[in-house]
Every structure is written in C-alpha cells, then in structure tokens.
Write a protein that holds these residues in place. Structure first.
Motif, PDB file in Angstrom:
ATOM      1  N   THR A   1      39.783  13.669  29.266  1.00 43.94           N
ATOM      2  CA  THR A   1      39.389  14.655  28.255  1.00 43.94           C
ATOM      3  C   THR A   1      39.953  14.301  26.893  1.00 43.94           C
ATOM      4  O   THR A   1      39.320  14.555  25.858  1.00 43.94           O
ATOM      5  N   SER A   2      41.146  13.692  26.865  1.00 46.36           N
ATOM      6  CA  SER A   2      41.714  13.232  25.592  1.00 46.36           C
ATOM      7  C   SER A   2      40.794  12.217  24.934  1.00 46.36           C
ATOM      8  O   SER A   2      40.581  12.242  23.721  1.00 46.36           O
ATOM      9  N   GLY A   3      40.249  11.298  25.749  1.00 41.71           N
ATOM     10  CA  GLY A   3      39.309  10.313  25.222  1.00 41.71           C
ATOM     11  C   GLY A   3      38.038  10.946  24.706  1.00 41.71           C
ATOM     12  O   GLY A   3      37.512  10.559  23.646  1.00 41.71           O
ATOM     13  N   LEU A   4      37.519  11.925  25.447  1.00 40.34           N
ATOM     14  CA  LEU A   4      36.319  12.643  24.995  1.00 40.34           C
ATOM     15  C   LEU A   4      36.563  13.301  23.643  1.00 40.34           C
ATOM     16  O   LEU A   4      35.722  13.247  22.742  1.00 40.34           O
ATOM     17  N   LEU A   5      37.718  13.950  23.509  1.00 39.53           N
ATOM     18  CA  LEU A   5      38.037  14.634  22.256  1.00 39.53           C
ATOM     19  C   LEU A   5      38.141  13.645  21.104  1.00 39.53           C
ATOM     20  O   LEU A   5      37.660  13.922  19.998  1.00 39.53           O
ATOM     21  N   ALA A   6      38.758  12.489  21.353  1.00 38.53           N
ATOM     22  CA  ALA A   6      38.856  11.471  20.302  1.00 38.53           C
ATOM     23  C   ALA A   6      37.467  11.021  19.858  1.00 38.53           C
ATOM     24  O   ALA A   6      37.195  10.856  18.658  1.00 38.53           O
ATOM     25  N   GLY A   7      36.567  10.821  20.826  1.00 40.75           N
ATOM     26  CA  GLY A   7      35.198  10.439  20.485  1.00 40.75           C
ATOM     27  C   GLY A   7      34.502  11.505  19.646  1.00 40.75           C
ATOM     28  O   GLY A   7      33.799  11.199  18.674  1.00 40.75           O
ATOM     29  N   LYS A   8      34.723  12.773  20.025  1.00 45.76           N
ATOM     30  CA  LYS A   8      34.110  13.880  19.288  1.00 45.76           C
ATOM     31  C   LYS A   8      34.608  13.932  17.846  1.00 45.76           C
ATOM     32  O   LYS A   8      33.822  14.139  16.898  1.00 45.76           O
ATOM     33  N   LEU A   9      35.895  13.716  17.655  1.00 43.72           N
ATOM     34  CA  LEU A   9      36.464  13.742  16.304  1.00 43.72           C
ATOM     35  C   LEU A   9      35.909  12.606  15.441  1.00 43.72           C
ATOM     36  O   LEU A   9      35.617  12.800  14.254  1.00 43.72           O
ATOM     37  N   PHE A  10      35.754  11.419  16.044  1.00 45.57           N
ATOM     38  CA  PHE A  10      35.165  10.301  15.301  1.00 45.57           C
ATOM     39  C   PHE A  10      33.713  10.615  14.937  1.00 45.57           C
ATOM     40  O   PHE A  10      33.266  10.305  13.829  1.00 45.57           O
ATOM     41  N   HIS A  11      32.989  11.214  15.865  1.00 43.15           N
ATOM     42  CA  HIS A  11      31.590  11.559  15.613  1.00 43.15           C
ATOM     43  C   HIS A  11      31.476  12.510  14.423  1.00 43.15           C
ATOM     44  O   HIS A  11      30.612  12.358  13.554  1.00 43.15           O
ATOM     45  N   TYR A  12      32.391  13.487  14.360  1.00 46.38           N
ATOM     46  CA  TYR A  12      32.355  14.462  13.276  1.00 46.38           C
ATOM     47  C   TYR A  12      32.855  13.875  11.947  1.00 46.38           C
ATOM     48  O   TYR A  12      32.382  14.260  10.876  1.00 46.38           O
ATOM     49  N   GLY A  13      33.811  12.952  12.020  1.00 48.40           N
ATOM     50  CA  GLY A  13      34.457  12.489  10.801  1.00 48.40           C
ATOM     51  C   GLY A  13      34.012  11.145  10.267  1.00 48.40           C
ATOM     52  O   GLY A  13      34.266  10.816   9.103  1.00 48.40           O
ATOM     53  N   VAL A  14      33.356  10.337  11.110  1.00 50.89           N
ATOM     54  CA  VAL A  14      32.951   8.990  10.693  1.00 50.89           C
ATOM     55  C   VAL A  14      31.432   8.860  10.850  1.00 50.89           C
ATOM     56  O   VAL A  14      30.921   8.862  11.971  1.00 50.89           O
ATOM     57  N   PRO A  15      30.708   8.755   9.761  1.00 48.73           N
ATOM     58  CA  PRO A  15      29.243   8.664   9.863  1.00 48.73           C
ATOM     59  C   PRO A  15      28.798   7.327  10.444  1.00 48.73           C
ATOM     60  O   PRO A  15      29.378   6.283  10.152  1.00 48.73           O
ATOM     61  N   GLY A  16      27.780   7.383  11.283  1.00 47.80           N
ATOM     62  CA  GLY A  16      27.200   6.157  11.814  1.00 47.80           C
ATOM     63  C   GLY A  16      26.056   5.695  10.926  1.00 47.80           C
ATOM     64  O   GLY A  16      25.662   6.404   9.995  1.00 47.80           O
ATOM     65  N   PRO A  17      25.531   4.500  11.177  1.00 50.58           N
ATOM     66  CA  PRO A  17      25.935   3.589  12.256  1.00 50.58           C
ATOM     67  C   PRO A  17      27.202   2.808  11.884  1.00 50.58           C
ATOM     68  O   PRO A  17      27.398   2.447  10.730  1.00 50.58           O
ATOM     69  N   CYS A  18      28.054   2.605  12.899  1.00 52.63           N
ATOM     70  CA  CYS A  18      29.274   1.849  12.674  1.00 52.63           C
ATOM     71  C   CYS A  18      29.847   1.393  14.015  1.00 52.63           C
ATOM     72  O   CYS A  18      29.348   1.761  15.085  1.00 52.63           O
ATOM     73  N   THR A  19      30.889   0.588  13.934  1.00 51.54           N
ATOM     74  CA  THR A  19      31.603   0.127  15.125  1.00 51.54           C
ATOM     75  C   THR A  19      32.963   0.808  15.180  1.00 51.54           C
ATOM     76  O   THR A  19      33.644   0.935  14.150  1.00 51.54           O
ATOM     77  N   LEU A  20      33.347   1.263  16.360  1.00 52.81           N
ATOM     78  CA  LEU A  20      34.656   1.890  16.558  1.00 52.81           C
ATOM     79  C   LEU A  20      35.483   1.003  17.481  1.00 52.81           C
ATOM     80  O   LEU A  20      35.002   0.571  18.528  1.00 52.81           O
ATOM     81  N   LEU A  21      36.695   0.727  17.073  1.00 53.12           N
ATOM     82  CA  LEU A  21      37.566  -0.153  17.839  1.00 53.12           C
ATOM     83  C   LEU A  21      38.591   0.652  18.628  1.00 53.12           C
ATOM     84  O   LEU A  21      39.329   1.453  18.065  1.00 53.12           O
ATOM     85  N   VAL A  22      38.641   0.428  19.947  1.00 52.50           N
ATOM     86  CA  VAL A  22      39.698   0.978  20.797  1.00 52.50           C
ATOM     87  C   VAL A  22      40.753  -0.112  20.910  1.00 52.50           C
ATOM     88  O   VAL A  22      40.542  -1.131  21.568  1.00 52.50           O
ATOM     89  N   ALA A  23      41.886   0.081  20.259  1.00 54.96           N
ATOM     90  CA  ALA A  23      42.928  -0.945  20.195  1.00 54.96           C
ATOM     91  C   ALA A  23      44.057  -0.615  21.170  1.00 54.96           C
ATOM     92  O   ALA A  23      44.702   0.426  21.057  1.00 54.96           O
TER      93      ALA A  23
END
Length: 261
Positions: A174-196
């Motif tokens: 669920t932590s991962g889901l929430l992180a994805g949701k926050l990126f979706h709301y805060g970072v406009p696509g199209p783009c690449t997201l890096l899981v480091a």
C-alpha cells in the motif's frame, strides 16, 4: 464490565464466596464443592475475567530473556528511533523481570547479519524481535525458531512465508500504491519515473520488492502505462564517482525523467 477491569475480589463478591475459593477454582487446586465451582465458573464467564499475567509473573519472580536482532544505527541512522523504542520498552518492563539483549548488525553486510543471528539463536531467549533485512538469509533462522518453539515478532520488513506473533510496520504494498498516486497527482505525464534502490539489493530485500510492486501496480490499475514509464535501478554509494556516473547514465538514458522514488 470489561475483562481487564475484573478482579478476583469482584467475582468473589458476586458469587458470595471468599477470594481464596475463587483462586482455587481459577487454578483448579484445593477442595471446592462442585455447585460452588460451577457457580464461580459461570460468573467468571459472565464477567469476562482475564488473569493479570504481569501480576502472576511478579508473584512467580520469573525472569524473561528477549532478543532483538536489528541493524546498527551507526551504519544507518534510520535505526536510531527503533533502537530507542527497544530501549524504552526494556526500561518499562525491567520491573517485571524482562531483559533484552540487542544484536546489532551491519545492514549492508550479510556476514554481519548471520553472525548476530547465530548469537541470538544461541542466547536461550524466551522470545525474539527481528528485522529481516536480508530476505533469503533470514528464512533459515525463522525455520530454526519455529523448530525450537521460540515465539518471534517481525518488524519493518514483512516475511510472508512464516507466521510470527505479529508484524510491526507499514503495509509495504500500500505504501508503494500511495507513492504512485502522489506522483500521478504531482508529476504530469508523459514521463519516466525511476525507482532507485540505494545501497540495497532489491532481489534480497522483500520490503523493496513489495513497495515497487505497489508503485508499478498503481499505474497499471489506472491504465497509465502509456503516460508513465517506471524503471528501476540499484545504486551503490560506496564509490562516489561510480555513483555519480550511474546517475548521469540514468538521466542520459531517460531524457523524460520526471521523478525519483
């Protein structure tokens, strides 16, 4: 009346008997008339009485040894507060005969983890608390604890193959889901997201895998794969120049890089 607030004295008063009689019924010792026993047992059930285990331990003057296997904060400051929590709990329980032995391992060294885990198993503890940073290397120790009948609690990294007394930590997926949701709301696509994954091998760290799975699944569940491309990379900070080179290569390879997780 809740079970925690019920005393033997309360049961004795309602049953019209002495506290000694109630004590003999609870512990099934001494002579008690059958009709009195049945009456007391019925009242115990009605009042939802639960024995005070701490008081019982004090009366028995028993000593309890617990082990805590966790990363050393000197290697990673993230573990300062967990260690403080263990120390606070030990201080609060010391008067009840509880002592805690801490086995602090280097979170970046499998050999250090195994050495401390071996010492913990040899410690003769009644129970242990474990943070299983190294997934594959943790499994044999859980197996050994189960064979020995030693109860254990897992914290921070959940291991689904075994059933501890409890798990203390966040819901990693669920932590991962929430992180994805926050990126979706805060970072406009199209783009690449890096899981480091920095200084950790994702293949041997179950907590990282569950978080990454949740992160990726957010975009899959909302049909956003065409707008957001998720890539993962393991970065090693032990060599500063190599670390910077890795980052430069990632940025060059993904010109539409919108964020790091």
């Amino acid at each position: 009346m809740s079970g925690k607030s019920v005393r033997i004295k309360d049961i004795a008063l309602k049953a019209g008997v002495s506290t000694g009689t109630v004590d003999r019924v609870i512990h099934n010792r001494g002579k008690v008339a059958e009709d009195v026993r049945e009456k007391v047992l019925k009242i115990i059930e009605e009042m939802q009485y639960e024995p005070n285990l701490i008081a019982r331990a004090l009366g028995a003057n028993k000593q309890y040894s617990l082990g805590a296997l966790m990363p050393d904060p000197s290697a990673d400051s993230y573990w300062l507060e967990p260690r403080a929590g263990v120390e606070q709990a030990e201080k609060a329980l010391r008067h009840y005969g509880v002592s805690v032995t801490r086995y602090m391992f280097d979170p970046y060294s499998i050999a250090s983890f195994q050495e401390c885990a071996d010492a913990m198993l040899a410690g003769g503890h009644e129970g242990v608390v474990i943070s299983p940073v190294f997934y594959k290397e943790s499994l044999p120790y859980f197996e050994a604890l189960q064979r020995a009948g030693i109860p254990f609690v897992i914290f921070n990294s959940q291991i689904s193959e075994y059933t501890p007394l409890s798990y203390i930590g966040s819901d990693l997926y669920t932590s991962g889901l929430l992180a994805g949701k926050l990126f979706h709301y805060g970072v406009p696509g199209p783009c690449t997201l890096l899981v480091a994954h920095i200084d950790e091998q994702a293949a041997n760290a179950s907590h990282l895998g569950k978080k990454e799975k949740g992160f990726r699944n957010y975009f899959a569940q909302h049909h956003l794969e065409e707008q957001y491309t998720v890539v993962a990379a393991e970065l090693d900070r032990s060599n500063k120049s190599a670390f910077v080179a890795q980052l430069d290569a990632l940025i060059e390879d993904h010109p539409r890089l919108g964020g790091f997780s």
